[in-house]
Scaffold this motif. Structure first.
Motif, PDB file in Angstrom:
ATOM      1  N   GLU A 105       5.317   6.703   2.728  1.00 43.97           N
ATOM      2  CA  GLU A 105       6.221   7.305   1.594  1.00 43.97           C
ATOM      3  C   GLU A 105       6.118   8.713   1.576  1.00 43.97           C
ATOM      4  OE1 GLU A 105       6.234   4.766  -1.680  1.00 43.97           O
ATOM      5  OE2 GLU A 105       6.698   3.025  -0.588  1.00 43.97           O
ATOM      6  N   THR A 135       1.000   2.587   2.480  1.00 42.41           N
ATOM      7  CA  THR A 135       2.143   3.125   1.579  1.00 42.41           C
ATOM      8  C   THR A 135       2.250   4.659   1.398  1.00 42.41           C
ATOM      9  OG1 THR A 135       1.982   1.089   0.399  1.00 42.41           O
ATOM     10  CG2 THR A 135       2.984   2.649  -0.808  1.00 42.41           C
ATOM     11  N   GLU A 188      -5.263  -0.490  -2.274  1.00 45.45           N
ATOM     12  CA  GLU A 188      -4.097  -1.338  -2.274  1.00 45.45           C
ATOM     13  C   GLU A 188      -3.927  -2.370  -3.437  1.00 45.45           C
ATOM     14  OE1 GLU A 188      -3.060  -4.532   1.551  1.00 45.45           O
ATOM     15  OE2 GLU A 188      -5.022  -4.514   0.487  1.00 45.45           O
TER      16      GLU A 188
END
Length: 320
Positions: free
Chosen positions: A220, A216, A208
């Motif tokens: 994605e 994320t 992170e």
């Protein structure tokens, strides 16, 4: 009893992504197999403490995961005792059924010490069979263990911030964390499962911080982290409500396919960071193909940049 077997299932808590079980809960299954081995050998952890004042501590846990576990899998654990001085040494193997065949899923090497309870209540004499494995304090293990993991020495801090000291000049992330009672056992100190939780969380904080968080990459790219190998070794004792300083240092990236990182844990005492545990973990990433299957992928430029320290925040420190 030198060899025992037991059937185990993973805990539901460990099924975080689809139905796969993370490395921490795989190690929990190894721990359960070890505790069952002690019970079958006539030395259940509860009675050892209550009658003899012996605290059962897993002090070295070296695990290789060969096949992923799913939440409804039934594992068969075989635990074999290995002769030797010092901690009680065990080899644990977990097997699971796949397409009508029994396959090896996990192999783990485990060391167990029986730490004398410091609280001073009356106790019966220690069983003769366990005396070679009894210690007054958990300390640095033998050289054979440290050759594989790496020795640590206390670090003088002075007026500096311990997090800065631990990350200076390194591709590393450090975290300061107050030790709560529910990471401890036998009334005072961090147990192996507590360090496993640290190892899981420090990776989460590291990626992170580098701009490639678990969510994320899931959102994605449908990517998840996977762990084929982990090891944690106790070097000392970390006690309830002390501050634990954990540093996660990237050591090696292998062909954009996996990377190995080192986790070192310290407590601050009298101006020195005193090492309490060390270990290594190997990480890869996999793409979710469907609700049942995944496959390993090469790191893309964003992930390789985050891991090597050439992208993202690079702040290198955190605090809880």
């Amino acid at each position: 009893m030198t060899t025992t077997t037991v059937s185990l299932r993973p805990r539901y808590e460990g099924s975080n992504i689809c139905t796969w079980i993370g490395f921490k809960h795989v190690n929990y299954m190894v721990e359960e197999a070890v505790l069952d081995h002690l019970r079958q050998s006539g030395f259940p952890a509860g009675a050892l403490y209550e009658r003899f004042g012996l605290c059962t501590d897993i002090t070295d846990l070296d695990t290789k995961i060969l096949t992923a576990f799913h939440i409804d899998d039934l594992a068969r654990a075989t635990v074999k005792r290995v002769d030797g001085e010092g901690p009680l040494r065990l080899v644990v193997e977990l097997t699971v059924e796949r397409d009508g065949k029994t396959v090896k899923a996990v192999k783990s090497k485990v060391a167990v010490s029986f730490r004398l309870d410091p609280h001073g209540f009356d106790a019966e004499p220690v069983p003769t069979e366990l005396r070679p494995h009894v210690v007054e304090e958990i300390g640095t293990p033998g050289a054979a263990v440290l050759d594989k993991v790496g020795a640590l020495e206390p670090i003088a801090v002075g007026d500096a911030d311990p997090l800065d000291v631990l990350t200076a000049g390194r591709n590393a992330f450090a975290w300061a964390w107050r030790i709560p009672y529910f990471y401890c056992h036998f009334t005072e100190r961090v147990q192996m499962s507590g360090y496993l939780r640290q190892m899981e969380e420090i990776l989460d904080l590291f990626v992170e911080d580098r701009g490639a968080s678990i969510k994320t990459l899931l959102d994605e790219q449908n990517w998840i982290p996977v762990v084929p190998k982990s090891r944690i070794t106790f070097l000392g004792e970390a006690n309830m409500e002390e501050t634990l300083y954990t540093v996660f240092t990237v050591e090696e990236v292998f062909k954009r396919y996996t990377f190995t990182a080192r986790m070192d844990c310290y407590v601050l005492r009298d101006g020195e960071l005193v090492p309490t545990a060390t270990g290594r973990i190997t990480h890869g990433w996999a793409v979710i193909e469907n609700r049942k299957d995944w496959s390993l992928v090469d790191f893309d430029d964003r992930l390789i940049g985050a891991i090597t320290g050439k992208a993202g925040s690079l702040s290198g420190r955190g605090a809880s």
